[in-house]
Design a protein around this motif. Structure first.
Motif, PDB file in Angstrom:
ATOM      1  N   MET A  40      22.538  27.159  37.311  1.00 29.45           N
ATOM      2  CA  MET A  40      23.495  26.644  36.324  1.00 29.45           C
ATOM      3  C   MET A  40      24.550  27.717  35.989  1.00 29.45           C
ATOM      4  N   PHE A  41      25.717  27.248  35.733  1.00 27.51           N
ATOM      5  CA  PHE A  41      26.834  28.133  35.411  1.00 27.51           C
ATOM      6  C   PHE A  41      27.070  28.119  33.901  1.00 27.51           C
ATOM      7  N   SER A  42      27.513  29.245  33.379  1.00 30.74           N
ATOM      8  CA  SER A  42      27.884  29.249  31.959  1.00 30.74           C
ATOM      9  C   SER A  42      29.254  28.590  31.799  1.00 30.74           C
ATOM     10  N   THR A  43      29.537  28.165  30.569  1.00 32.88           N
ATOM     11  CA  THR A  43      30.844  27.542  30.301  1.00 32.88           C
ATOM     12  C   THR A  43      31.972  28.504  30.676  1.00 32.88           C
ATOM     13  N   LEU A  44      31.747  29.778  30.363  1.00 31.57           N
ATOM     14  CA  LEU A  44      32.755  30.783  30.695  1.00 31.57           C
ATOM     15  C   LEU A  44      32.995  30.858  32.206  1.00 31.57           C
ATOM     16  N   GLN A  45      31.905  30.808  32.958  1.00 29.06           N
ATOM     17  CA  GLN A  45      32.046  30.832  34.422  1.00 29.06           C
ATOM     18  C   GLN A  45      32.819  29.614  34.924  1.00 29.06           C
ATOM     19  N   LEU A  46      32.509  28.464  34.329  1.00 29.07           N
ATOM     20  CA  LEU A  46      33.219  27.244  34.746  1.00 29.07           C
ATOM     21  C   LEU A  46      34.704  27.364  34.423  1.00 29.07           C
ATOM     22  N   ASN A  88      18.951  11.168  32.683  1.00 29.84           N
ATOM     23  CA  ASN A  88      17.704  11.663  33.241  1.00 29.84           C
ATOM     24  C   ASN A  88      17.798  13.106  33.753  1.00 29.84           C
ATOM     25  N   VAL A  89      18.171  14.036  32.862  1.00 34.71           N
ATOM     26  CA  VAL A  89      18.078  15.463  33.188  1.00 34.71           C
ATOM     27  C   VAL A  89      17.500  16.186  31.974  1.00 34.71           C
ATOM     28  N   SER A  90      17.138  17.453  32.152  1.00 33.31           N
ATOM     29  CA  SER A  90      16.475  18.183  31.067  1.00 33.31           C
ATOM     30  C   SER A  90      17.431  18.442  29.907  1.00 33.31           C
ATOM     31  N   ASP A  91      16.861  18.607  28.715  1.00 33.73           N
ATOM     32  CA  ASP A  91      17.672  18.928  27.535  1.00 33.73           C
ATOM     33  C   ASP A  91      18.422  20.240  27.738  1.00 33.73           C
ATOM     34  N   GLN A  92      17.756  21.146  28.441  1.00 33.59           N
ATOM     35  CA  GLN A  92      18.391  22.438  28.708  1.00 33.59           C
ATOM     36  C   GLN A  92      19.702  22.255  29.473  1.00 33.59           C
ATOM     37  N   ALA A  93      19.657  21.363  30.476  1.00 33.17           N
ATOM     38  CA  ALA A  93      20.854  21.120  31.287  1.00 33.17           C
ATOM     39  C   ALA A  93      21.963  20.490  30.461  1.00 33.17           C
ATOM     40  N   LEU A 122      35.220  19.099  32.026  1.00 37.30           N
ATOM     41  CA  LEU A 122      34.184  18.057  31.985  1.00 37.30           C
ATOM     42  C   LEU A 122      33.757  17.649  33.399  1.00 37.30           C
ATOM     43  N   VAL A 123      34.702  17.640  34.340  1.00 34.98           N
ATOM     44  CA  VAL A 123      34.332  17.328  35.733  1.00 34.98           C
ATOM     45  C   VAL A 123      33.292  18.338  36.214  1.00 34.98           C
ATOM     46  N   LEU A 124      33.628  19.627  36.053  1.00 40.95           N
ATOM     47  CA  LEU A 124      32.702  20.678  36.527  1.00 40.95           C
ATOM     48  C   LEU A 124      31.374  20.638  35.779  1.00 40.95           C
ATOM     49  N   MET A 125      31.453  20.414  34.466  1.00 42.74           N
ATOM     50  CA  MET A 125      30.217  20.384  33.670  1.00 42.74           C
ATOM     51  C   MET A 125      29.294  19.256  34.111  1.00 42.74           C
ATOM     52  N   ALA A 126      29.875  18.120  34.479  1.00 39.16           N
ATOM     53  CA  ALA A 126      29.037  16.996  34.902  1.00 39.16           C
ATOM     54  C   ALA A 126      28.366  17.293  36.234  1.00 39.16           C
ATOM     55  N   THR A 127      29.102  17.911  37.155  1.00 38.34           N
ATOM     56  CA  THR A 127      28.491  18.271  38.440  1.00 38.34           C
ATOM     57  C   THR A 127      27.345  19.256  38.208  1.00 38.34           C
ATOM     58  N   ASP A 128      27.608  20.227  37.334  1.00 38.59           N
ATOM     59  CA  ASP A 128      26.599  21.223  36.975  1.00 38.59           C
ATOM     60  C   ASP A 128      25.396  20.556  36.283  1.00 38.59           C
ATOM     61  N   LEU A 129      25.682  19.619  35.389  1.00 37.18           N
ATOM     62  CA  LEU A 129      24.626  18.911  34.643  1.00 37.18           C
ATOM     63  C   LEU A 129      23.616  18.274  35.595  1.00 37.18           C
ATOM     64  N   PHE A 130      24.132  17.689  36.681  1.00 38.24           N
ATOM     65  CA  PHE A 130      23.242  16.990  37.611  1.00 38.24           C
ATOM     66  C   PHE A 130      22.774  17.901  38.744  1.00 38.24           C
ATOM     67  N   GLY A 131      22.879  19.212  38.502  1.00 43.26           N
ATOM     68  CA  GLY A 131      22.207  20.170  39.378  1.00 43.26           C
ATOM     69  C   GLY A 131      22.922  20.521  40.664  1.00 43.26           C
ATOM     70  N   LYS A 132      24.206  20.199  40.742  1.00 45.46           N
ATOM     71  CA  LYS A 132      24.923  20.592  41.959  1.00 45.46           C
ATOM     72  C   LYS A 132      25.941  21.698  41.656  1.00 45.46           C
ATOM     73  N   ASN A 133      26.477  22.281  42.709  1.00 49.84           N
ATOM     74  CA  ASN A 133      27.416  23.394  42.561  1.00 49.84           C
ATOM     75  C   ASN A 133      28.778  22.885  42.081  1.00 49.84           C
ATOM     76  N   PRO A 134      29.192  23.311  40.897  1.00 52.38           N
ATOM     77  CA  PRO A 134      30.473  22.824  40.356  1.00 52.38           C
ATOM     78  C   PRO A 134      31.670  23.168  41.241  1.00 52.38           C
ATOM     79  N   ASN A 135      31.524  24.166  42.108  1.00 60.47           N
ATOM     80  CA  ASN A 135      32.620  24.469  43.029  1.00 60.47           C
ATOM     81  C   ASN A 135      32.949  23.277  43.930  1.00 60.47           C
TER      82      ASN A 135
END
Lengths: 324, 324
Positions: free
Chosen positions: A1-7, A303-308, A46-59
């Motif tokens: 997972m990436f931090s918001t700053l990284q995104l 359906n993802v973890s609260d942490q994500a 939000l685009v990047l965060m959603a990709t990250d949320l579902f466990g894929k590389n936001p890049n």
């Protein structure tokens, strides 16, 4: 997972790397100008965060994020022509700085640039991505049309108003999130849930804007408090006040919004007085909270973890934490 | 193989079946209005003809053809605003009939509708189709920008002019043909050859338009002969005349194009007189034929039977057979 700053760093690099042809200068200079006026870059984030949320590389979602950001800026350029707005983020709008024709045509080519970025998405998701993006873009145009029509109408209902802000501003948040979800290969159910989450927070944000215009702390608010009141803007607050006001208050409100000459401070005070009598601030906050709670319920079903989920929820909270 | 008439029937049905939402009416009514003003539907016909040329079912290319037709109409709506044109095909332009704001926003949503049609193309070709369409759309915007800039400039060269008409009108013919070729799974070489064929016939058509404006038989010409001369339009003919004229003729041409009050008939006669002295009509025809011959050479290189090529060549001949 990436931090918001990284995104955000990924985004800033991608925005810096957006390259447009050099010529014709009058066509492409306005694009660089409007995109570099800044802004919080919430939609591509939000685009990047959603990709990250579902466990894929936001890049993997950067091209879609750029499409959303360029599209958003295109709507700003054309909306500013239609709204006859001289300023955008404190700087001259494109049609003021260049001309209306330049603003029309640069806007058009930005739409093409948005689509070019979109076409770079992995072909595996391309069809889905296009369908979501096009449906969103169409809705945004419809929202702008309704907004313009409402200026000429005296019978706009709260329901119509909510639908207008949903189209004009909220669905682009939903669409951005859904694009990120599609690229992350989220299930259709989850992709739709995050779309609806975005739509609901979008409506809540706009209602918050309406409230802040009147009730913000002038020290902390970026623009003039009461601007909507002076312009008779049909916000949730004004529409609700017209719905609830009776007799004397209704007359007063009608007179206040018909005045062509007035002292701005007096008008703001008088309209605010009516809002207070009718408890408009609380009604607006309750409605805003309803949309925010609905959004949170939708997020809880994903359906993802609260942490994500923490990053998107933190951003949502930050954006909602502006002072009343 | 389908006959041209069959292809035109496929197109007319598809255009009739283009469905837009009912509301907001002011957003969608102009789309139906502009598309139903008619026109020869050359661009979508070229899409289908190219698919047919390479031996595939043109029905597979109908969505791409609709994308091209809707995009073309979008450019008409926005160009008419920028050119301040009151009429289009003898009827009020969209911004005249509704308003500039409606014309901007309806145009924008037409661009989205074009992209929606494009997204219906078989996913197998989707990426290629998008890349070709977007590059074409971008070029068309650049051409319109150059056209507007040329109005303000006194030093436009013939080379710049040809590049402008290539971008503004010719590449959409090339792009339409290439889209059809991609959908027919033509080789990359053939797809590029037919693109270049389209670009060259497009330039030839525009040069023909320039010539016809001055030398058409008034009985057979749809519009006023000499319209470009009256408007000082920087056509191939005028630019070439400025390039070749010397001394007295140059002075006369400069004076004629500077006059603010004049008798239209006299001005047309005088400018035509200079054109005749300088042999401009023949020079323009020679240049036009150079592009047409180049187009035919490119077509000859395409790897399909002469029989298959007959339909596109027949259409080209028909379009070039307008009377001088």
């Amino acid at each position: 997972m990436f931090s918001t700053l990284q995104l955000q760093e990924i985004l800033e690099t991608a925005i810096k790397n957006l390259k447009f042809p050099e010529n014709p200068k009058q066509l492409y200079d306005p694009i660089t100008y409007i995109i570099n006026l800044g802004g919080k870059r919430i939609r591509p984030l939000l685009v990047l965060m959603a990709t990250d949320l579902f466990g894929k590389n936001p890049n993997d979602a950067v091209h879609a994020a750029m499409a959303v950001e360029v599209f958003h800026n295109f709507t700003l350029v054309h909306d500013d022509i239609m709204d006859n707005a001289p300023l955008r983020r404190g700087k001259a709008t494109v049609h003021e700085k260049w001309s209306i024709n330049v603003a029309i045509l640069s806007g058009d080519v930005m739409m093409v640039e948005a689509n070019k970025n979109l076409a770079k998405v992995n072909v595996k998701y391309l069809k889905d991505v296009l369908d979501t993006f096009n449906a969103t873009a169409q809705g945004v145009c419809e929202g702008q049309q309704l907004d313009m029509e409402f200026e000429e109408r005296d019978d706009v209902s709260i329901e119509e108003y909510i639908n207008m802000i949903r189209l004009k501003t909220a669905i682009l948040l939903g669409g951005a999130l859904k694009l990120g979800a599609i690229i992350a290969e989220a299930s259709e159910k989850d992709a739709n849930l995050i779309y609806d989450f975005g739509e609901n927070i979008g409506i809540a944000f706009q209602l918050q804007d309406d409230i802040l215009d009147v009730y913000a702390d002038p020290e902390k608010f970026g623009k003039q408090v009461g601007g909507d009141i002076i312009a008779n803007k049909k916000t949730f607050l004004l529409l609700k006040a017209f719905e609830l006001a009776e007799n004397e208050n209704l007359n007063l409100l009608q007179n206040l919004t018909k005045q062509t000459e007035f002292n701005p401070k007096d008008k703001i005070e008088a309209v605010k007085g009516i809002y207070d009598t009718l408890d408009i601030q609380n009604i607006a906050k309750t409605t805003m909270n309803t949309y925010m709670n609905k959004a949170l319920e939708l997020m809880a079903q994903i359906n993802v973890s609260d942490q994500a989920k923490a990053k998107i929820l933190e951003l949502t909270t930050q954006l909602m934490a502006r002072q009343f």
